[in-house]
Structures are given as C-alpha cells and as structure tokens.
Design an enzyme around this catalytic site. Sequence first.
Site, mmCIF file in Angstrom:
data_model
loop_
_atom_site.group_PDB
_atom_site.id
_atom_site.type_symbol
_atom_site.label_atom_id
_atom_site.label_comp_id
_atom_site.label_asym_id
_atom_site.label_seq_id
_atom_site.Cartn_x
_atom_site.Cartn_y
_atom_site.Cartn_z
ATOM 1 N N THR A 148 0.726 -1.267 0.046
ATOM 2 C CA THR A 148 0.010 0.136 0.067
ATOM 3 C C THR A 148 0.832 1.410 0.056
ATOM 4 O OG1 THR A 148 -1.781 -1.179 1.401
ATOM 5 C CG2 THR A 148 -1.932 1.293 1.329
ATOM 6 N N GLU A 149 0.564 2.119 -0.938
ATOM 7 C CA GLU A 149 1.403 3.454 -1.016
ATOM 8 C C GLU A 149 2.847 3.276 -1.081
ATOM 9 O OE1 GLU A 149 -0.440 6.128 -1.457
ATOM 10 O OE2 GLU A 149 -2.475 5.366 -0.874
ATOM 11 N N LEU A 150 3.339 2.108 -1.598
ATOM 12 C CA LEU A 150 4.866 1.736 -1.672
ATOM 13 C C LEU A 150 5.478 2.004 -0.617
ATOM 14 C CD1 LEU A 150 6.187 3.265 -4.938
ATOM 15 C CD2 LEU A 150 4.844 0.978 -4.532
#
Lengths: 427, 419
Positions: A148-150
Amino acid sequence: MPNVCFYFQVHQPYRMKRYSVFNIGNTSDYFDEHKNKEVMQKVAKKCYLPTNKAILDLIHTYKKSGRQFKVSYSITGVALEQFEKYAPEVLESFKKLADTGCVEFLSETYYHSLSYLYSKEEFKAQIELHRKKIKELFGQEPVVFRNTELIFNNELAHFVESLGFKAVLAEGADHILDWRSPNYVYKAKTTKNLKLLLKNYKLSDDIAFRFGQKSWKEYPLTAEKYATWLNQHAEHSVNLFMDYETFGEHQWEDTGIFNFLRHLPHELFKNPHTHFVWPSELALNEPVAELDIHNFVSWADIERDLSAWIGNNMQNSALTELYALEKMVKELNNKVLLEDWRKLTTSDHFYYMCTKYFNDGDVHKYFNPYDTPYESYINFMNILNDLILRMKKHIQEKSIVIELKDKYHVQHRITDRPAKMLNEVIR
Amino acid sequence: MNKLKVLMFGWEFPPFMSGGLGTACYGLTKGLTNKNVDVTFVIPHGPEDMKAEFVKLLIASNLSRYNLKIKRIDSLLKPYLTETQYSTNYEQYIETLKTKSENSKVLYGRNIYDEVYRLSMAAKAIAMTEEFDVIHCHDWMAFPAGIEAKKATGKPLIVQVHATEFDRTGGNSVNQYVYDIERQGMLQADRVIAVSYFTKQKIMQHYGISGDKIVVVHNAVDFTDEPNFNVKKNEKVVLYLGRLTLQKGPDYFIEAAKKVLDYDPEVKFIVVGNGDMEARLVDRVAQLGIGSKVLFAGWASGPDVDRMYKLADLYVMPSVSEPFGITPLEALRNNVPVIISKQSGVSEVLKNALKVDFWDVDELANKILTVLNYRGLHHELLHHGAIEVRTFSWNVPAQKCIDIYNLVLHEHAHGEKAP
C-alpha cells in the site's frame, strides 16, 4: 538498452456514509453505495475505459510489429469488487488486457491496508485474499509485490521474501538512494534474493503531476520530448510507477494525456534498443548494490514517509483501536463482521484524518470526501463503536459467555477505547 | 505622511458594553492605535442610575495607553435595543426625573427614533469641533451620526456593518425604519465594511448595494489581556455564551442538550447571557426535564467570561445568523475547542472548528458527544485551533481599515466618485 517499466496502481476505497452517534445500534450500513457507485462510474468513463482501450490498441498495434508493448497493474480487491458491482464493463476490459499476455498483475493487500504496520497475520491474509481474486479474474499468480502506497523498509522486504515473492516495489526517494540511480535493480540488506525495484519519481511525476501544469517549464510535454529523455538511459530500466487515475482523472483528457500515451511507444521505438519490461522480468537482473532502509519510505506527499496516515492523535487512536479488534473479530467467525472490519482497514480512511496540510488548503483535499479531518475521524469512530456493539450482540447470541447477558443491557455509550470495553465485558 | 485621524461612532465601548460589538470596536481601535492612527470614539452614554447593568470592568485604565479619545454623548440608547425596550427605559427615565426635581428638563427623545436623530445632531456638533480625516461608524444607530458628520464636514464616510436588521430579526418582521437607516448609511458612505462575505452577500441582496463598494474585513481576537485561571471540575461542560435571542440560536443549543443528555447524562450545559428569550428557554429546559443539567448563569463579562471558558470542555455557537462571531476565537484563546454554525462569518475563516447547520440539532448533538468522548478529536481540534487563533490579530483588520481610509481619501482628494 533503455528499458521502460510501466506500473499502474488501480484503487477505489469504499467511502463511508455520514454516520452519527445516533445511528449506532440502529444501522450497520456503513458504506455509501450511492457515492461509491457515482465515483466509480465517473472514473470509469473518464479514465478506466478510455485508458484500457488505448492500452489494448497499443498492445495490438505492436504485437504485429514484433515488438511488445507491456504494462503492469496492481488492482486492489476493493476496486475489483466495485468494478463487479458498479462498472462490470471495466472489469471486462481488464480481462481483455489480461488475455493479450502483455499485462502483468502484481500482488498487494486486498483492502489497500496498512496491515503490515499493525498485524503481520492480517497482512498475510489480505495478500492471500488478493492472490485468489487475481487468479480467479485474470488467471495469473503474481510474483512481484507492492505494498500500500509503496510503504517499504528492510523488515518488510524480509517478510515479503518469506512469502515467496521475487521482487518488491518501492519509492526511489532521494534519502534512500543518495547519489545512486533509481534505474538499477537493488536488493534490501535483509533479503537473500528478493529484488528491489525503485520508482523513478522525477520521470514518473512528469506524467502524473506535472503533465498538465502550464507553469511547468517543460509544458507542453510531448511524447517525442519525453521519449528522448527516456531513451538517454542505459541502466536496467526506467520505472514509471503511478496511479492509473493519472490518465483522464488527475490529468484530464483536454491536457492531451491520452494522445501522449498513444504516441509514446511509437516515439520510444524509434530507438531500436528500447523495450518495455515487466517487474517480474526486471527481477531476473543481478542487483547492483544492497540498500539499507530502516525507516519506512512511501510514495506519499513530499515527506515520503508514513505521516499521511499515522501521526496525529486521531489517526493513532483510530488505527490502534481498529487493530485491537482483530483477534476478537476473527474468533467470532462471522463473515459479515469480518468483512466490515476489513473494509475499515483501507488506508484512505486514515488519510482523510490527516491534519498535516489541512491548514494550507492542500492536496489531500482533492481526494477527501470530508470537509475536515475531524469529521472523518468522527465518522470512523462512530462506525467502529457500532461494529463493537454488533460484536457484543454476536457474542451474546452465540452464548459464548452466558453469564455476561446482563452486561449487554447496559446502555452503550460511545468510547474512543472500544476494544478495551469489549475486553472488559468478556473478562 | 501625516498621522491619520479617524472619527468613530459606535454604540458601545468598554467598559460600557454588553456584547460582541463593543469587543470588536475595542479590538479594532486598539489595532488602529497600534498602527499609529488617532481615533476619537463617540458613544451614547446614559445617565448614571440607568446604565448600572451595563457597567462591567474591562481594563478601562488600559485605554489611556493608546492615542484614543473617548467622547460620550448623553443618551438613552443602548446596543441591541428594540423599540419597546427603549420606550420602557424612557418611561423609567421620566419616572426618575419626577423623583428628582420638578424642573428637570426632558433630555432624551420620546422614542428610539427621536433619540437616534438627537444623537446624530449631537454627532454633528462633535464633528464640527474635532479634527479628523475619515468618519467610520459602526451599525445602524451610529449611521445617522456619520451621515450628519459627513454633511457638516465633507469628509469621507465609512460605515461598518457588524449585523444587519435581517440578522437581528432572522428575516422576520424587519423594522422598516431601521432598514431605511441602514440603507441610507450604506448609500451615503464612500465604502461599506462587512465583517464577512456572509454579511457582504446580505448587504448586496437585501440593500441593493454594489459589491464593488463593500470591503470584507474579518474580525480578530485580542491577545494582550490573556487570562490565566484554573477552575476545577469533574463533569464535562458544554458552554453557550451570548445574548439569549433569536439570532444567536440558544433554543437549538437546548434541543441539542436534550439529545446529548439522553445519550450521556454525565454532561453539564452552561448558558451564559441574558435576553428576550430567557424565560422561554428556562421554561423549555424544565419541560424537557433537564433542569439539573442545564444551568443558566446569567450575564457575565470580563474575568467572569474567562472563568466560564476555563470551566468548559467545549464551546458551542449555534447562531441562526451571525455576521461574524468573535466568541469562538475567545474560546480557542482560552483553550476550548469549538463547534460553530455554518451560518456565521467566522466559519469562513476559522478552519479548525467543527461546523454544523444551526437547524441540524441531531448533527450538533453528534458532534458534541464525539468531542466530549473521543480524546483524539478534542486534542487535535484544540491543538490546531489554538495555533490558528493566534493568527487572528487585530492588526490585520486594522491595516485593512487603514487601506480603505487611504483609498477613500485618495478618491476624495482627486474628486473621484465612490463606486
């Protein structure tokens, strides 16, 4: 040998209804079907359908020429569910893309959650749910993971390797790369073979953020100009990672973004050595160096850390309380309760509570269905209080602890420590 | 550049004050004098025995620090007075006169309109003797005075609108006479200052004044007299502070209190202020059976107000129509988070507050309950609100007024017409 790796993130959260204290105990209908449908259909029309078509056309065009146009996606489970419900034609078009054999799907948490930070068990479970869904819809088994979101650090790399993945994506932030180039394959210090693929944020953001900005000195960005920038690179690959909604939603059609996309492969292929690659292909490269990343990095905001979701008292309280319920909600073995709980793990809910830029009238606002971070926290906590109430009722019905019956008749009052309250009742 | 001199007409000024208008005038005047502007402030001032209820101490001695001159015109006018209230006061005055001596001259106007006219004549006399560059008057009772002063001297006139007749009456039974005075003032003025876009909109809509002529200057809050009290408590306290009148929405506060108490009885509601709705509200509280939970504290000012804020966990301003609304800023200054109605000017500028439609009692109760129970919410609202409120300095509106003075003086000197 300039390689280009396109990776697109596709996500739509389940937005919540306005949920007041007085709804607690009266309705367990948390999600705003009307709004979610409206948003999904709008984005489908502006982005998903036209972009999928453009990409499908490109794939077909270049298949005949003997060179391949390839892209990769990760689509969250909650986005896929909403395609099924509100925009089945989008799902069909993704399936068509999958059928070309030119598209790779990556793994991520089904609910686009921050679960890695709070519960490894839940993290694993959501990856597994997502794996099943991708397999069922597209017939692929992802081998590359994107969180998630890197969100990324050493420990995450280690954990993800233990799950069998070949590579993981991360932000090519300056503070982790220092003088190094993001265009090589690296590995994290804690892993044996897991490859680390880093986003080239400058070239990615030229498309994702700056493309339509008239004040930008490179405006207007033509495919020709951009291709000359990419074709200069001779490293492993230029990794262009971005939200899929860049096309048509963040950058509107009238900026020329679709024309840009349609012409880019043509311009890139003017260099006979340029190829498109998938993350899984990049994972075959030998890493050039080991990176030691202790602190979490992400692709959000200028800080590129966790501060968009975690940090203020509201976010911390909401997250802690939510995950404190995990054990209980799983023990109850009730599918509906577990699914509602999981929908609350979606990171967007905590992003809405961010006060970081609220006072400057900020970027977060564009994606935020609430007027203020305060309202989003109120809504979230009210819903969490109702979830607790339902869990209590469920315990009672299943007579797990019979002598507790009387306690349930105590009037429920809202609390910011619902998990604690539940534990007290059960003890 | 020569020192700017302003002749100001208002209705109230510390220490003789009963509401937000006085606070605003005081703050603005202080801001102006900080910026080296001379202000002569003219207010109506009643006979000693009549004004007792208004006399509240608000650091009168501090005033001498500023280049500020206060002029008082003997008058029965008081802020927020209605026609009937004036008549009652007038009759009382006549009574007291009778007890004093047979030959006392009747000084004041027979009704509120006569009195406003009388005040404007007195203003004219002051204008002829004072030295100033610009006339600046606050709200309708002072408008005729400003108009007369302009006529007598030819100096430019600025009228500032803190509240319109539509705010005071909620749009019902607007007093035509008051409306006419307001409109005359706006027409005669070189510029109109509105305390919010909310108010600017009303002025354009109801008074037909061109938007070009209206400048919005938001109010601020005073930090120099920062209070420091510590009051102990064990129950959660929700505070209402304002006149008990239709415009301020105290009835919505009471209805929300009932809903909150049904859900969570461990809350106290304190109502500070008095006004024409007081009896009705007390009655309603009794009818709802929440008399022990809703306390009417009467009118308070100065240190007492600060003590009230210190007691509170939450401040609510449920106004039906609030041109600006300084109290939420005062509450935040006293470290109390706030819920404000969307129908207020302050909601245009204050970000870190919860906002509700005044009529949405359920939502108000929802927000009260969550602020009192979710500590993270209380903490963040207060933390960011307290930082934000410190950016509201009276120097900002003062500077905006100075810019307007200079603009109208320039137009005046060059024979340009106001929009």
